[in-house]
Design a protein around this motif. Sequence first.
Motif, PDB file in Angstrom:
ATOM      1  N   ASP A   1       0.812  -1.214   0.000  1.00 26.12           N
ATOM      2  CA  ASP A   1       0.000   0.000   0.000  1.00 26.12           C
ATOM      3  C   ASP A   1       0.844   1.262   0.000  1.00 26.12           C
ATOM      4  OD1 ASP A   1      -2.259  -1.608   0.147  1.00 26.12           O
ATOM      5  OD2 ASP A   1      -2.219  -1.640   2.342  1.00 26.12           O
ATOM      6  N   ALA A   2       2.150   1.103   0.284  1.00 25.53           N
ATOM      7  CA  ALA A   2       3.035   2.277   0.358  1.00 25.53           C
ATOM      8  C   ALA A   2       3.249   2.852  -1.030  1.00 25.53           C
ATOM      9  CB  ALA A   2       4.371   1.886   0.976  1.00 25.53           C
ATOM     10  N   LYS A   3       3.388   4.166  -1.091  1.00 27.74           N
ATOM     11  CA  LYS A   3       3.612   4.828  -2.374  1.00 27.74           C
ATOM     12  C   LYS A   3       4.504   6.040  -2.149  1.00 27.74           C
ATOM     13  CE  LYS A   3       0.237   7.015  -4.522  1.00 27.74           C
ATOM     14  NZ  LYS A   3      -0.988   7.259  -5.307  1.00 27.74           N
ATOM     15  N   VAL A   4       5.618   6.061  -2.861  1.00 26.88           N
ATOM     16  CA  VAL A   4       6.559   7.174  -2.747  1.00 26.88           C
ATOM     17  C   VAL A   4       6.193   8.224  -3.786  1.00 26.88           C
ATOM     18  CG1 VAL A   4       8.980   7.859  -2.920  1.00 26.88           C
ATOM     19  CG2 VAL A   4       8.372   5.635  -1.942  1.00 26.88           C
ATOM     20  N   PRO A   5       6.065   9.488  -3.397  1.00 26.89           N
ATOM     21  CA  PRO A   5       5.726  10.522  -4.389  1.00 26.89           C
ATOM     22  C   PRO A   5       6.766  10.585  -5.497  1.00 26.89           C
ATOM     23  CG  PRO A   5       5.566  11.372  -2.144  1.00 26.89           C
ATOM     24  CD  PRO A   5       6.221  10.035  -2.043  1.00 26.89           C
ATOM     25  N   VAL A   6       6.288  10.696  -6.716  1.00 30.90           N
ATOM     26  CA  VAL A   6       7.174  10.819  -7.871  1.00 30.90           C
ATOM     27  C   VAL A   6       7.451  12.288  -8.121  1.00 30.90           C
ATOM     28  CG1 VAL A   6       7.335  10.519 -10.365  1.00 30.90           C
ATOM     29  CG2 VAL A   6       6.461   8.672  -8.949  1.00 30.90           C
ATOM     30  N   ARG A   7       8.702  12.614  -8.364  1.00 27.39           N
ATOM     31  CA  ARG A   7       9.055  13.997  -8.695  1.00 27.39           C
ATOM     32  C   ARG A   7       9.105  14.107 -10.206  1.00 27.39           C
ATOM     33  NH1 ARG A   7      10.730  18.248  -5.792  1.00 27.39           N
ATOM     34  NH2 ARG A   7      11.637  19.965  -6.960  1.00 27.39           N
ATOM     35  N   ILE A   8       8.161  14.849 -10.769  1.00 25.93           N
ATOM     36  CA  ILE A   8       8.096  15.038 -12.214  1.00 25.93           C
ATOM     37  C   ILE A   8       8.596  16.445 -12.516  1.00 25.93           C
ATOM     38  CG2 ILE A   8       6.638  14.982 -14.264  1.00 25.93           C
ATOM     39  CD1 ILE A   8       4.664  13.291 -12.731  1.00 25.93           C
ATOM     40  N   GLY A   9       9.682  16.517 -13.229  1.00 23.90           N
ATOM     41  CA  GLY A   9      10.194  17.840 -13.570  1.00 23.90           C
ATOM     42  C   GLY A   9      11.626  18.001 -13.153  1.00 23.90           C
ATOM     43  N   GLU A  10      11.966  19.220 -12.785  1.00 25.62           N
ATOM     44  CA  GLU A  10      13.367  19.552 -12.544  1.00 25.62           C
ATOM     45  C   GLU A  10      13.905  18.806 -11.330  1.00 25.62           C
ATOM     46  OE1 GLU A  10      11.981  21.563  -9.099  1.00 25.62           O
ATOM     47  OE2 GLU A  10      11.085  21.232 -11.052  1.00 25.62           O
ATOM     48  N   PRO A  11      15.184  18.442 -11.351  1.00 28.62           N
ATOM     49  CA  PRO A  11      15.785  17.775 -10.202  1.00 28.62           C
ATOM     50  C   PRO A  11      15.803  18.716  -8.996  1.00 28.62           C
ATOM     51  CG  PRO A  11      17.189  17.633 -12.152  1.00 28.62           C
ATOM     52  CD  PRO A  11      16.119  18.634 -12.450  1.00 28.62           C
ATOM     53  N   SER A  12      15.924  18.134  -7.821  1.00 30.87           N
ATOM     54  CA  SER A  12      15.893  18.950  -6.609  1.00 30.87           C
ATOM     55  C   SER A  12      16.941  18.488  -5.619  1.00 30.87           C
ATOM     56  CB  SER A  12      14.521  18.844  -5.947  1.00 30.87           C
ATOM     57  OG  SER A  12      14.529  19.427  -4.665  1.00 30.87           O
ATOM     58  N   GLY A  13      17.526  19.446  -4.925  1.00 29.83           N
ATOM     59  CA  GLY A  13      18.454  19.118  -3.861  1.00 29.83           C
ATOM     60  C   GLY A  13      17.792  18.350  -2.736  1.00 29.83           C
TER      61      GLY A  13
END
Length: 778
Positions: A450-462
């Motif tokens: 059931d766990a879900k890690v948010p996906v980062r769509i777009g520019e990379p982030s520190g």
Amino acid sequence: MSQTAATTPGRCPFPHGAVGVSAGSGCPVSTNAAAFDPFSDGYQQEPPEYVRWAREQEPVFYSPQLGYWVVTRYDDIKAIFRDNLTFSPSIALEKITPTGPEANAVLASYGYAMNRTLVNEDEPAHMPRRRVLMEPFTPEHLKHHEPMVRRLTREYVDRFIDEGRADLVDQMLWEVPLTVALHFLGVPEEDMDLLRQYSIAHTVNTWGRPRPEEQVAVAHAVGNFWQFAGKVLDKMRQNPDGPGWMQYGIRKQKEHPEIVTDSYLHSMMMAGIVAAHETTANAIANAMKLLLQHPHAWREICDDPSLIPNAVEECLRHNGSVAAWRRLATKDVQVGGVDIPAGAKLLIVMSSANHDERHFADADLFDIRRDNASDHLTFGYGSHQCMGKNLARMEMQIFLEEFTRRLPHMRLAEQTFTYVPNTSFRGPEHLWVEWEHAQNPERKTPALLDAKVPVRIGEPSGHALSRPVIVERVSDAADGIARLRLVAPDGGVLPRWAPGAHIDIECGDTGLSRQYSLCGDPADTRAFEIAVLRDTASRGGSAWIHEVVREGMRLTVRGPRNHFRFDEEGRRAIFIAGGIGITPVSAMVRRARELGIDYELHYSGRSRAAMAFIDELAQLHGERLSLHVSDEGTRNDFGTLRVDDATHVYACGPARMLDALRSCSEMWPEGALRVEYFAASAGKLDPANEHAFEVELKDSGLVLNVAADQTVLDALRRANIDVQSDCEEGLCGSCEVRVLAGEIDHRDVVLTRAERETNQRMMTCCSRAKGRRLILEL
């Protein structure tokens, strides 16, 4: 070394008797250059290693075997991508190995008429089409595809999770990206095996070296692929309101018939199926191979899924799926000091650029926390940068999330890796992995599904560059100041840092992240040390550290990063600290002492009891230390400071102190004062007091509107442009870009007065245009 060459394309351009001999025998083509063969096993297995000699000794060379100039260094390749007028993309899809008349006749019999696409068309046609067709690729639109990618990934892992062994390429890594690509394009999900054959044939036909006996079979597959694309496109025209990028293109054709033509749509249908899935399938296979070859990195992302976005960038850098691309010189030009004639063909080896030590420190090291991993050129750069880059990033993140959660005990099986021989697209044909299925975590903990890690769509982030640390010691540095010593969980070394650097600490479950300057000894690689003032007016970070943090606790930190650097080449330095501002300054002054630089340290505080490190500073710096203590009636008079052309002044402390220093610095030599603030001063954007303006992106060929209620960074994100970001308050400097024209309204606290006056750099998270237009080097 500058070399002048003739312009005969496809042949060695230098006048001599025998091709491939050493320069000493009369040919300027070196022995290594003459032997260069991108279809060899050495290039296929490890392109960066295969051309290491060139990157180090001969970064631009002519290959007689290929008939191309080969470019291997980062700066040269990025410059080529920047200038798509001098370096035309027109040969990007040209057959690198010409086929014989029989194969050409087969292609003709299918009516094969592959035309220009976004990949290989010149201006002025390219950018109008790119602008018209861009919207479905922006992060906000790609989010709609995330549930489908997750569902597919889950379903395919379900098929083999209990088998204990799988060929990830055959059983998952090809079909899922192909299905996602077809879904994105709006193509019916049918004949998957046939489409895979078509795609491989297209790759071999364009970038490979098929043997004469193979050319006819490849031509039949490519011809069938062409006809398949045409039939699917005809069906789509009957339902142009359906979902998918191709249907979007059909609708746009009605609005812009002169831009989106019939032949263009047919060519894009075929090219899109290949581009949207083959590079992604290969990228995921390369990433899984690389991570499993580095078990420590694999374990880290299994333990901390927040590392996955940056791990994806490092995988794309270290072992990307697009090894090289091609360009055509439209005029005589120099690349890396070598004269390239008009009409010359260039093979630009991005995989080599991604291992260039001049841009990536310790470039061969696989480091999932590398802070500039996203500078890689795997997606290209500029106006021809891959439009589908963020779809690929999203897929890779979801794949890694699923594998690390459900199969953390996965390992590579014994095998020999093979690749489809070609110059550009690269990924293993098979990837066998093994695991003990009885140890599958979901058997004991079904809820983990059931766990879900948010996906980062777009520019990379520190924000992705986190690492665990253990609080080894907590002590009192002064009244209300806690000193923390943080060490690696395994007792190993931590990243090196330079004076002025800071780390970000995640404050448990509060959702807060706060920056604290490093104040220990930079030579101590076993620990990070910070000192934190208990500030009742703070936003909660200092209170959490004082009330919650205890010895033995596990914390998550990011960094170190440094935007307050000490110039070690300087001859004289004055250090000024107010209150807790002593933290970065203490490390700087320690380094000045070690280097033998002439220096003085001025430290101001309310009372001695509230001033950290006094005894330590006095012991290290003696008479060079001046204390200014308010309750003892001593204050620092900045007007008495002797600041000449050889002096740099470094200051950190309360805003009132720094503002006073800035007033005094008006009389000092330009650029003498360098400061670090505790907080940003710009405040929240108020649309009522702002005006809209335009930003032209010189390298990407776009013009964006920045609304009164929008930051430049927001506008760049919406246009699918990669820019690093972190604090988004004008404090950290992560989102800095170069400005080529236009007057900047600076609102950051990073740049010095002299840097602002050059009008060449800005922080996109907060600074704006004073006028109506800025031109950025993006």
